[in-house]
Write an enzyme that holds these catalytic residues in place. Structure first.
Site, PDB file in Angstrom:
ATOM      1  N   ASP A  18       0.829  -1.217   0.000  1.00 50.84           N
ATOM      2  CA  ASP A  18       0.000   0.000   0.000  1.00 50.84           C
ATOM      3  C   ASP A  18       0.859   1.261   0.000  1.00 50.84           C
ATOM      4  O   ASP A  18       0.548   2.250   0.677  1.00 50.84           O
ATOM      5  CB  ASP A  18      -0.933   0.018   1.214  1.00 50.84           C
ATOM      6  CG  ASP A  18      -1.693  -1.285   1.404  1.00 50.84           C
ATOM      7  OD1 ASP A  18      -2.026  -1.913   0.389  1.00 50.84           O
ATOM      8  OD2 ASP A  18      -1.956  -1.667   2.556  1.00 50.84           O
ATOM      9  N   GLU A 220     -11.082   0.004  -4.077  1.00 50.83           N
ATOM     10  CA  GLU A 220     -10.443   0.501  -2.852  1.00 50.83           C
ATOM     11  C   GLU A 220      -9.166   1.246  -3.231  1.00 50.83           C
ATOM     12  O   GLU A 220      -8.919   1.531  -4.398  1.00 50.83           O
ATOM     13  CB  GLU A 220     -10.113  -0.667  -1.912  1.00 50.83           C
ATOM     14  CG  GLU A 220      -9.173  -1.693  -2.509  1.00 50.83           C
ATOM     15  CD  GLU A 220      -8.843  -2.840  -1.568  1.00 50.83           C
ATOM     16  OE1 GLU A 220      -9.279  -2.808  -0.399  1.00 50.83           O
ATOM     17  OE2 GLU A 220      -8.137  -3.770  -2.004  1.00 50.83           O
TER      18      GLU A 220
END
Length: 485
Positions: A18, A220
């Site tokens: 991420d 997302e």
């Protein structure tokens, strides 16, 4: 061998997915979640930071733990993990870190005077009356923050989570939530108070007809950047393995789908979309883009150990064309090196950008990968999770397994060697593309200890990929390979 950058660019014991990359001053900083090697859930470790001087992206420094999950007042026991964060420099010159506690739909903010220091809890995203944002039944679900301070000092927070079928209440703090897509939320200058009504920007799959996002709907991983007068929204699509982008002249609407930037299985760019056609084992994806000394890069992550819970940061140089478009880039082993690797010396096998079995690759799940992918090769390490002593390698290469590396500048290579441990015997064939004829073969014998096997070769000069395909009995653990000139 002169110092080079490879993928993954951090030490092989480090599991940071991420990635949110930012240049602050004369250094590039990497913020992200913090997985645990062979973890049983996402993001089990505390937040850490790594940085490198913008003049040398091979020289990464571990900045240490910057924020611990127990610092959040609602997580004193550390039972909830901290999911994908984002960081920005605030209007007051301090640095603000945004995060959500695992499946609680609570977005916290921490603050620090420096980008790499010890962050302190600052508060929660809340309405002016002090009530936390989206804390009621039926409210949208807070997830994956992206924070942006514009030139006019307006502050925008992006958030959203849009799985096809939602998630159980037990994973939403036992409050029924809605999952409609990606939102933008304007904040006040204090960086935590909601200023205006949140707005849905990116509808989820099944509700995006006519938007131009069909087939790549928002899932997302919100991230936002501004390039000149254009806002780039980077996100993970409903396909999971790809990072896509959308552009607009406004931070609060009008975004149009741009395309796929990167896939962690080289899908789309390889002409296929099906999981089993991936050139690498795929899973969720999250990351963003950054400019370092005029060169743009995309940061994303790959998966290891046959599941979703041990992900590692990788990066590729990208091109932003004059019309603002970003062509999809392929996965490479060279990444931040900004060009092919030297065609001499020894390289760790773990820098493979392509990995698959005789039957191809596939999509990792959260559990039971050791069963679903028992006949497949995979990246792993010896020992437990730690912050030292890298020992990563490719395990379980059985008959037909392939490990691919891009790219090298080969010049007068006369010999090759592989370092392996093998339970059987066979041959490691070497080729310069995935399905081309071998240009070298290295006999492998059964060995209980790591051993080198070598052969003389006459590889073509120039820029080439190298693919290693094992043919034979038993299992091979692939540690490294060497090119001799």
């Amino acid at each position: 061998m002169e110092k080079q950058s490879v993928n993954p660019f951090l030490p092989s014991y480090e599991y940071i997915p991420d990635s949110e990359p930012y240049v602050f001053g004369d250094r590039l900083y990497i913020y992200g979640s913090h997985d645990r090697f062979n973890g049983k859930l996402f993001c089990m470790n505390d937040y850490v930071c790594w940085s490198a001087p913008i003049d040398d992206l091979t020289d990464w420094t571990y900045e240490g733990v910057i924020y611990r999950k127990v610092q959040d007042p609602k997580n004193r026991l550390g039972l909830y993990h901290m999911f994908a964060p984002d960081v920005t420099k605030g209007i007051d010159g301090r640095y603000y870190l945004y995060y959500t506690l695992g499946f609680r739909s609570i977005m916290g903010v921490a603050v620090c005077d420096t980008p790499n220091g010890s962050y302190e809890f600052y508060g929660y995203i809340s309405f002016p009356n002090g009530e936390r944002l989206w804390n009621k039944k039926g409210d949208p679900y807070l997830f994956d923050p992206a924070i942006f301070v514009d030139e006019d000092e307006k502050v925008y927070l992006y958030s959203g989570f849009a799985p096809k079928h939602g998630i159980p209440r037990m994973l939403t703090d036992f409050k029924k939530k809605t999952f409609k897509g990606g939102y933008v939320i304007e904040l006040k200058s204090d960086m935590k108070t909601v200023k205006s009504e949140p707005k849905l920007l990116f509808p989820k799959v099944g509700e995006a007809e006519g938007t131009g996002f069909e087939g790549h709907e928002f899932f997302e991983a919100s991230s936002i950047r501004k390039i000149h007068d254009t806002y780039y929204f980077i996100y993970s699509s409903i396909n999971g393995h790809e990072l896509c982008y959308a552009t607009s002249k406004s931070p609060v609407g009008g975004f149009k789908f741009g395309g796929t930037i990167v896939s962690n299985g080289d899908l789309v760019i390889n002409g296929f979309a099906e999981d089993e056609k991936a050139y690498n084992y795929i899973g969720n994806n999250h990351g963003s883009i950054v400019c370092v000394k005029g060169q743009w890069y995309v940061f994303y992550h790959r998966h290891t150990h046959r599941h979703h819970f041990s992900r590692q940061a990788v990066a590729e140089p990208i091109q932003i064309k004059e019309d603002g478009s970003i062509p999809q880039v392929e996965m490479t082993s060279s990444g931040l090196n900004n060009g092919p690797l030297l065609g001499s010396g020894e390289y760790e096998a773990r820098i493979a950008c392509h990995l698959m079995s005789k039957e191809g690759a596939g999509r990792y799940g959260t559990y039971f990968g050791n069963i679903a992918f028992r006949g497949h090769p995979y990246l792993t390490q010896t020992g437990k999770d730690r912050e030292d002593t890298p020992t990563q390698y490719i395990a379980n290469m059985q008959d037909g397994a392939v490990a691919g590396y891009k790219y090298f500048i080969l010049k007068d290579v006369k010999g090759m060697a592989v370092n392996v441990k093998a339970t059987g015997g066979g041959t490691m064939f070497v080729s310069t593309s995935l399905y081309s004829e071998p240009i070298a073969s290295i006999p492998i014998k059964k060995t209980k200890e790591d051993a080198y096997f070598q052969t003389k070769v006459n590889l073509p000069n120039g820029k080439h990929a190298l693919y290693f395909t094992y043919k034979g009995s038993g299992k091979v653990d692939f540690n490294s390979f060497a090119l001799h000139t």
